[in-house]
Enzyme design. Structure first.
Site, PDB file in Angstrom:
ATOM      1  N   GLU A  58      25.336  -8.481 -13.834  1.00 22.11           N
ATOM      2  CA  GLU A  58      25.525  -7.901 -12.506  1.00 22.11           C
ATOM      3  C   GLU A  58      25.295  -8.943 -11.423  1.00 22.11           C
ATOM      4  O   GLU A  58      26.064  -9.061 -10.462  1.00 22.11           O
ATOM      5  CB  GLU A  58      24.547  -6.733 -12.299  1.00 22.11           C
ATOM      6  CG  GLU A  58      24.972  -5.414 -12.892  1.00 22.11           C
ATOM      7  CD  GLU A  58      24.106  -4.282 -12.368  1.00 22.11           C
ATOM      8  OE1 GLU A  58      24.003  -4.139 -11.141  1.00 22.11           O
ATOM      9  OE2 GLU A  58      23.521  -3.557 -13.192  1.00 22.11           O
ATOM     10  N   GLU A 117      18.445  -6.424   1.501  1.00 18.65           N
ATOM     11  CA  GLU A 117      19.591  -7.296   1.233  1.00 18.65           C
ATOM     12  C   GLU A 117      20.299  -7.752   2.506  1.00 18.65           C
ATOM     13  O   GLU A 117      20.951  -6.952   3.191  1.00 18.65           O
ATOM     14  CB  GLU A 117      20.593  -6.581   0.319  1.00 18.65           C
ATOM     15  CG  GLU A 117      21.742  -7.469  -0.111  1.00 18.65           C
ATOM     16  CD  GLU A 117      22.588  -6.833  -1.194  1.00 18.65           C
ATOM     17  OE1 GLU A 117      23.641  -7.403  -1.525  1.00 18.65           O
ATOM     18  OE2 GLU A 117      22.195  -5.764  -1.712  1.00 18.65           O
ATOM     19  N   GLU A 126      17.289   4.842 -12.566  1.00 20.45           N
ATOM     20  CA  GLU A 126      17.274   3.732 -11.611  1.00 20.45           C
ATOM     21  C   GLU A 126      17.497   4.237 -10.185  1.00 20.45           C
ATOM     22  O   GLU A 126      16.847   3.785  -9.243  1.00 20.45           O
ATOM     23  CB  GLU A 126      18.347   2.704 -11.971  1.00 20.45           C
ATOM     24  CG  GLU A 126      18.362   1.504 -11.023  1.00 20.45           C
ATOM     25  CD  GLU A 126      19.338   0.432 -11.442  1.00 20.45           C
ATOM     26  OE1 GLU A 126      20.007  -0.132 -10.545  1.00 20.45           O
ATOM     27  OE2 GLU A 126      19.434   0.145 -12.646  1.00 20.45           O
ATOM     28  N   LYS A 166      32.918  -3.958 -13.474  1.00 18.42           N
ATOM     29  CA  LYS A 166      31.719  -3.313 -12.948  1.00 18.42           C
ATOM     30  C   LYS A 166      32.127  -2.312 -11.868  1.00 18.42           C
ATOM     31  O   LYS A 166      33.018  -2.597 -11.061  1.00 18.42           O
ATOM     32  CB  LYS A 166      30.763  -4.347 -12.354  1.00 18.42           C
ATOM     33  CG  LYS A 166      29.527  -3.739 -11.681  1.00 18.42           C
ATOM     34  CD  LYS A 166      28.692  -4.809 -10.998  1.00 18.42           C
ATOM     35  CE  LYS A 166      27.528  -4.201 -10.245  1.00 18.42           C
ATOM     36  NZ  LYS A 166      26.736  -5.222  -9.525  1.00 18.42           N
TER      37      LYS A 166
END
Length: 463
Positions: A312, A268, A447, A219
């Site tokens: 993810e 986050e 996105e 990733k």
């Protein structure tokens, strides 16, 4: 009460001046008092008249705020060494004169600031006012905790300082910051937006996906920039007010350095420390909100069962669990994620709790966690190497830890996403997405456009 506090502070300052003359070293003096209710955003706005750096931090879900003005002590490093920060901090605390009977998190001697996403990268001119690691103990600190308000004064005292001048500055500053009744400035409008090399960015997404298919990584997270020009200089206090209203359950922050200001509303948490108790969050996998409750639930269910997004998310969960286990006991991670909705987006969410082992600090955890797979990729070094070579921007503090820590083993850092760098009437906004082997460049581009919305909304002042 105020007069008693002033006399007590004068006594501490006098003691510090005497000690500074004896040791020939500057001396930090810190004193905390409980005060009446003060609006943190108004406090931040009022500080502009003092021409000092400002820092703002609010955990909206926990009704906790810190606003710092000025710099009594600076820990600023261009090198990437956690132990250097810890050594500076411990030496400061060992020598400081501190009067804080409350011991409330975020009061007293508090360091506020952040760091670069990748300190090994040479800074561009965009970020030249931000060191790779920069934490300041403010001269004046407002802390709101459980509906109570505290004011801390921190001063670096020199041997030749005049006691009367110091006390007069303290009283004048307190009056400006605490008793201000000025209206908040209006936010300027958006004049134009400029996407920075979007087609080149899509090509880089394809290149990253090809690298992953060739097993060079699993990733890679790629970020891009949207440059916004406003009709007038940006009033950061107005952006903060808008973010607080529009982004509940987020960490709303602003870190100012010599006029430039890094501001955002991050969903986050990287890590929170409450004495030896640690809390972290796995937040990866993103979808938009629905226009109706039914559509919203359907999108959430699809997100929960989407292979790409679950993959993810699982990268992040695995990495954070392993990082916590290196320095912690009693690490607890739920088996499956849940949907966590925010104003514009919804995410896959897994909370993590742990007990910090003796001899370690919040900075040991930060060094182990950052960057998480949600902001860097997997494996860490391979993805960071790709980002260094191919990403079309200097991330600076975007995607990096930003937050605070105090002298009583409390602190909290968020991952600085949903953010932008304010420079006069210009704002550079940043957004990224995780690329895996099946990523479609156009879908990833869309996105990032969704992820720009929270900051664009705050700049425009619209719902």
């Amino acid at each position: 009460m105020i007069e008693v506090k002033l006399k007590s502070f004068e006594s501490l300052l006098s003691k510090a001046i005497t000690k500074a003359k004896t040791t020939e070293y500057n001396q930090l003096v810190s004193m905390t008092e409980e005060i009446h209710e003060v609006d943190p955003v108004r406090f931040f706005a009022s500080a502009k008249t003092l021409s000092m750096d400002r820092v703002f931090w609010t955990s909206t879900s926990e009704q906790f705020s810190i606003v710092g003005v000025g710099c009594a002590w600076n820990i600023e490093l261009e090198e990437n060494r956690t132990e250097t920060i810890e050594n500076h901090w411990q030496q400061l605390l060992d020598e400081a004169i501190i009067d804080n009977p409350y011991q409330v998190p975020g009061t007293g001697v508090v360091g506020l600031g952040g760091m670069s996403f990748d300190p090994s990268v040479r800074k561009s001119s965009l970020w030249n006012k931000f060191s790779h690691r920069s934490f300041q103990v403010p001269n004046v600190l407002l802390t709101k905790h459980n509906a109570r308000n505290y004011l801390t004064i921190n001063l670096q005292v020199k041997a030749n300082d005049d006691l009367q001048e110091l006390t007069e500055w303290v009283e004048q500053s307190k009056d400006i910051l605490v008793n201000s009744s000025e209206r908040l400035p209006e936010c300027a409008g958006i004049a134009r937006q400029q996407e920075i090399a979007p087609d080149k960015w899509k090509q880089t997404v394809k290149l990253a996906a090809d690298k992953i298919k060739a097993h060079a990584a699993q990733k890679i997270v790629l970020a891009r920039e949207l440059r916004v020009t406003m009709t007038d200089d940006v009033q950061v206090a107005s952006i903060l007010r808008n973010l607080l209203e529009k982004q509940p359950d987020s960490y709303v922050f602003a870190v100012e350095r010599a006029g430039d200001c890094f501001v955002g509303a991050s969903p986050e948490r990287l890590v929170k420390q409450d004495n030896n108790q640690l809390f972290s969050v796995c937040l990866a996998g993103t979808a938009p909100r629905g226009k109706t409750e039914a559509e919203d639930r359907e999108i959430g269910e699809n997100l929960l069962h989407d292979d790409k997004n679950r993959s993810e998310h699982d990268f992040v969960v695995k990495m954070i669990r392993q990082s916590m286990e290196a320095y912690c006991d009693a690490v607890h991670v739920p088996e499956t994620p849940v949907i966590h909705p925010f104003r514009n987006l919804q995410h896959l969410y897994t909370p993590v709790t742990a007990q910090l082992k003796r001899g370690y600090s919040i900075f040991d955890i930060i060094e182990k966690l950052h960057p998480t797979p949600a902001l860097g990729g997997v494996p860490r070094e391979a993805s960071k190497d790709f980002i260094r070579k191919h990403e079309q921007l200097d991330r600076g503090w975007y995607g990096a830890p930003v937050g605070w820590f105090d002298s009583n083993r409390n602190g909290e850092f968020a991952v600085a996403i949903r953010s932008g760098l304010v420079q006069g009437d210009k704002v550079s906004l940043f957004a990224g997405c995780g690329v895996v082997k099946d990523s479609d460049p156009e879908a990833e581009y869309k996105e990032t456009m969704i992820k720009f919305r929270p900051m664009l909304s705050a700049l425009e002042g619209r719902q």
